[in-house]
Design a protein around this motif. Structure first.
Motif, PDB file in Angstrom:
ATOM      1  N   SER A  53      28.369  55.194  27.976  1.00 52.41           N
ATOM      2  CA  SER A  53      30.592  55.257  29.120  1.00 52.41           C
ATOM      3  C   SER A  53      31.140  54.189  28.245  1.00 52.41           C
ATOM      4  CB  SER A  53      30.697  55.485  30.221  1.00 52.41           C
ATOM      5  OG  SER A  53      29.760  53.878  30.226  1.00 52.41           O
ATOM      6  N   PHE A  54      32.564  54.407  28.937  1.00 50.68           N
ATOM      7  CA  PHE A  54      33.458  53.888  27.559  1.00 50.68           C
ATOM      8  C   PHE A  54      34.504  53.212  28.961  1.00 50.68           C
ATOM      9  CE2 PHE A  54      34.101  57.786  25.340  1.00 50.68           C
ATOM     10  CZ  PHE A  54      33.957  57.231  24.237  1.00 50.68           C
ATOM     11  N   ARG A  55      35.444  51.815  29.181  1.00 51.79           N
ATOM     12  CA  ARG A  55      35.593  51.296  29.924  1.00 51.79           C
ATOM     13  C   ARG A  55      37.155  50.940  29.374  1.00 51.79           C
ATOM     14  NH1 ARG A  55      35.360  45.904  28.410  1.00 51.79           N
ATOM     15  NH2 ARG A  55      34.357  45.353  26.662  1.00 51.79           N
ATOM     16  N   SER A  56      37.859  51.101  30.000  1.00 57.21           N
ATOM     17  CA  SER A  56      39.629  50.826  29.825  1.00 57.21           C
ATOM     18  C   SER A  56      39.264  48.710  30.038  1.00 57.21           C
ATOM     19  CB  SER A  56      40.082  51.140  31.690  1.00 57.21           C
ATOM     20  OG  SER A  56      40.075  50.351  32.312  1.00 57.21           O
ATOM     21  N   LEU A  57      40.412  48.600  29.096  1.00 59.79           N
ATOM     22  CA  LEU A  57      40.836  47.567  28.981  1.00 59.79           C
ATOM     23  C   LEU A  57      42.452  46.924  28.787  1.00 59.79           C
ATOM     24  CD1 LEU A  57      38.888  47.685  25.066  1.00 59.79           C
ATOM     25  CD2 LEU A  57      38.052  46.295  27.206  1.00 59.79           C
ATOM     26  N   ASP A  58      42.266  45.373  29.382  1.00 60.85           N
ATOM     27  CA  ASP A  58      44.220  44.910  28.850  1.00 60.85           C
ATOM     28  C   ASP A  58      44.400  44.414  27.864  1.00 60.85           C
ATOM     29  OD1 ASP A  58      45.632  44.022  30.161  1.00 60.85           O
ATOM     30  OD2 ASP A  58      45.641  42.313  31.449  1.00 60.85           O
ATOM     31  N   TRP A  59      45.655  44.266  27.495  1.00 63.05           N
ATOM     32  CA  TRP A  59      46.408  44.341  25.976  1.00 63.05           C
ATOM     33  C   TRP A  59      45.990  43.056  25.380  1.00 63.05           C
ATOM     34  CZ3 TRP A  59      50.370  42.038  25.752  1.00 63.05           C
ATOM     35  CH2 TRP A  59      50.969  41.428  26.560  1.00 63.05           C
ATOM     36  N   GLN A  60      46.154  42.295  26.815  1.00 69.76           N
ATOM     37  CA  GLN A  60      46.065  40.953  26.578  1.00 69.76           C
ATOM     38  C   GLN A  60      45.451  40.421  25.448  1.00 69.76           C
ATOM     39  OE1 GLN A  60      47.164  41.775  29.653  1.00 69.76           O
ATOM     40  NE2 GLN A  60      49.318  41.178  30.200  1.00 69.76           N
ATOM     41  N   PRO A  61      44.059  40.139  25.825  1.00 73.46           N
ATOM     42  CA  PRO A  61      43.137  39.728  24.326  1.00 73.46           C
ATOM     43  C   PRO A  61      42.968  40.027  23.451  1.00 73.46           C
ATOM     44  CG  PRO A  61      41.528  40.861  26.967  1.00 73.46           C
ATOM     45  CD  PRO A  61      43.062  41.058  26.819  1.00 73.46           C
ATOM     46  N   TYR A  62      44.426  40.945  23.130  1.00 72.27           N
ATOM     47  CA  TYR A  62      43.944  41.941  21.598  1.00 72.27           C
ATOM     48  C   TYR A  62      45.401  41.413  21.415  1.00 72.27           C
ATOM     49  CZ  TYR A  62      39.583  43.249  23.684  1.00 72.27           C
ATOM     50  OH  TYR A  62      38.449  43.603  23.933  1.00 72.27           O
ATOM     51  N   PHE A  63      46.085  41.580  21.672  1.00 70.92           N
ATOM     52  CA  PHE A  63      47.594  41.584  20.624  1.00 70.92           C
ATOM     53  C   PHE A  63      48.698  40.152  22.174  1.00 70.92           C
ATOM     54  CE2 PHE A  63      46.414  45.594  20.869  1.00 70.92           C
ATOM     55  CZ  PHE A  63      46.088  46.171  19.756  1.00 70.92           C
ATOM     56  N   ASP A  64      50.232  40.261  21.193  1.00 67.46           N
ATOM     57  CA  ASP A  64      50.634  39.027  21.615  1.00 67.46           C
ATOM     58  C   ASP A  64      51.823  39.549  22.688  1.00 67.46           C
ATOM     59  OD1 ASP A  64      49.674  36.937  20.208  1.00 67.46           O
ATOM     60  OD2 ASP A  64      50.890  37.139  18.970  1.00 67.46           O
ATOM     61  N   ASN A  65      51.743  40.886  21.736  1.00 64.00           N
ATOM     62  CA  ASN A  65      52.545  41.471  22.536  1.00 64.00           C
ATOM     63  C   ASN A  65      52.853  43.536  22.835  1.00 64.00           C
ATOM     64  OD1 ASN A  65      54.606  42.410  20.380  1.00 64.00           O
ATOM     65  ND2 ASN A  65      54.675  39.943  20.448  1.00 64.00           N
ATOM     66  N   LEU A  66      53.465  43.819  23.305  1.00 71.26           N
ATOM     67  CA  LEU A  66      53.816  45.728  23.039  1.00 71.26           C
ATOM     68  C   LEU A  66      55.157  46.254  22.136  1.00 71.26           C
ATOM     69  CD1 LEU A  66      51.918  46.981  26.284  1.00 71.26           C
ATOM     70  CD2 LEU A  66      51.047  46.691  24.632  1.00 71.26           C
ATOM     71  N   SER A  67      55.185  44.735  21.718  1.00 73.78           N
ATOM     72  CA  SER A  67      56.715  45.350  20.844  1.00 73.78           C
ATOM     73  C   SER A  67      55.787  46.483  19.913  1.00 73.78           C
ATOM     74  CB  SER A  67      56.803  44.873  19.559  1.00 73.78           C
ATOM     75  OG  SER A  67      57.554  45.216  18.962  1.00 73.78           O
ATOM     76  N   ASN A  68      56.462  47.878  20.213  1.00 72.83           N
ATOM     77  CA  ASN A  68      56.439  49.386  19.110  1.00 72.83           C
ATOM     78  C   ASN A  68      54.816  49.950  20.182  1.00 72.83           C
ATOM     79  OD1 ASN A  68      58.344  49.571  17.658  1.00 72.83           O
ATOM     80  ND2 ASN A  68      57.676  47.657  16.231  1.00 72.83           N
ATOM     81  N   GLY A  69      54.089  49.869  20.776  1.00 72.94           N
ATOM     82  CA  GLY A  69      53.144  49.596  21.607  1.00 72.94           C
ATOM     83  C   GLY A  69      52.112  49.529  20.430  1.00 72.94           C
ATOM     84  N   ALA A  70      51.048  49.846  20.921  1.00 70.74           N
ATOM     85  CA  ALA A  70      49.172  48.799  20.739  1.00 70.74           C
ATOM     86  C   ALA A  70      48.230  50.222  20.787  1.00 70.74           C
ATOM     87  CB  ALA A  70      49.451  48.001  20.898  1.00 70.74           C
ATOM     88  N   ILE A  71      48.324  50.033  19.647  1.00 74.03           N
ATOM     89  CA  ILE A  71      46.188  51.315  19.220  1.00 74.03           C
ATOM     90  C   ILE A  71      45.309  50.156  18.664  1.00 74.03           C
ATOM     91  CG2 ILE A  71      44.900  52.790  18.517  1.00 74.03           C
ATOM     92  CD1 ILE A  71      48.154  53.860  17.860  1.00 74.03           C
ATOM     93  N   LEU A  72      44.404  50.011  19.242  1.00 66.75           N
ATOM     94  CA  LEU A  72      43.200  49.113  19.213  1.00 66.75           C
ATOM     95  C   LEU A  72      42.093  50.080  19.309  1.00 66.75           C
ATOM     96  CD1 LEU A  72      41.587  46.175  19.885  1.00 66.75           C
ATOM     97  CD2 LEU A  72      41.251  46.646  21.760  1.00 66.75           C
ATOM     98  N   VAL A  73      41.187  50.070  18.455  1.00 70.34           N
ATOM     99  CA  VAL A  73      40.151  50.559  18.170  1.00 70.34           C
ATOM    100  C   VAL A  73      39.237  49.841  18.678  1.00 70.34           C
ATOM    101  CG1 VAL A  73      38.937  52.317  16.010  1.00 70.34           C
ATOM    102  CG2 VAL A  73      41.127  52.288  16.259  1.00 70.34           C
ATOM    103  N   ASP A  74      38.347  50.155  18.901  1.00 72.56           N
ATOM    104  CA  ASP A  74      36.756  49.145  18.803  1.00 72.56           C
ATOM    105  C   ASP A  74      35.569  50.306  18.327  1.00 72.56           C
ATOM    106  OD1 ASP A  74      34.140  47.880  20.108  1.00 72.56           O
ATOM    107  OD2 ASP A  74      35.059  47.501  21.729  1.00 72.56           O
ATOM    108  N   ILE A  75      35.069  49.833  17.116  1.00 71.65           N
ATOM    109  CA  ILE A  75      34.022  50.284  16.487  1.00 71.65           C
ATOM    110  C   ILE A  75      32.840  50.622  17.123  1.00 71.65           C
ATOM    111  CG2 ILE A  75      32.709  50.722  14.055  1.00 71.65           C
ATOM    112  CD1 ILE A  75      35.959  51.120  13.584  1.00 71.65           C
TER     113      ILE A  75
END
Length: 200
Positions: A53-75
């Motif tokens: 199953s997938f789980r939702s994540l928070d953006w803060q551990p991966y990006f300093d900010n959300l400028s222009n939006g952010a995409i995280l791909v977890d391989i």
């Protein structure tokens, strides 16, 4: 009777064992048996499908900010996460990922171009591995990039759709990240040129 004691599990031991099994992390319950696919998956005899199953994540551990939006791909979990610049929109999509570790690229990049109805030219290394592939495929139902593509700052790397839905949730690409066509269409509308992208 041979003198050996026969173990008969009590109800309490049975329930305790069942609870321990249920508390096992989802990753340990992932099925990795061999399956086959066609197209990009022709690089190997079998592919591995993620059924965890997938789980939702928070953006803060991966990006300093959300400028222009952010995409995280977890391989590892074969999931793509998207956050809008204002943080109001969060999307989680199942994805296909590269077939092998040597085809996998990790790190930070960004969306540099968006194409609806992309055409496709296999890279020289793809043609070397698959000499029967055509050198060019126009937009349409036979195009491996599906209906939409987000081109990344890394040469040859894209987040794109696929007409072969069997690839989603699998290690089945030559390096790109694939989504169902309906999901890439939605992401295409949300993401901008300049959206930051992180592959982990």
């Amino acid at each position: 009777m041979t003198g050996r004691s026969v173990f008969t599990p009590s109800r309490r031991a049975f329930l305790a064992g069942g609870a321990a099994l249920l508390s096992t992390p989802a990753l340990a319950q992932t099925y990795n048996g061999p399956q086959t696919t066609r197209g990009e998956g022709d690089l190997t005899q079998g592919v591995r499908r993620n059924v965890s199953s997938f789980r939702s994540l928070d953006w803060q551990p991966y990006f300093d900010n959300l400028s222009n939006g952010a995409i995280l791909v977890d391989i590892t979990s074969r999931a793509l996460h998207y956050w809008s610049a204002d943080g109001a929109t969060y999307k989680l999509y199942p994805s296909s990922v590269p077939l092998t570790e040597d085809l996998t690229r990790r790190g930070r990049t960004r969306v540099v171009r968006k194409i609806e109805g992309p055409d496709w030219r296999p890279t020289p290394s793809m043609l070397k591995r698959n000499p029967d592939w055509p050198p060019y495929v126009p937009p349409g139902p036979n195009n491996p990039l599906g209906t939409h593509a987000l081109y990344l700052s890394w040469t040859y790397y894209r987040i794109h759709g696929t007409h072969d839905t069997r690839k989603i949730g699998r290690q089945s690409s030559n390096g790109c990240i694939g989504l169902y066509n309906e999901h890439i269409s939605e992401l295409f509308a949300l993401a901008k040129v300049g959206t930051q992208v992180l592959l982990i």
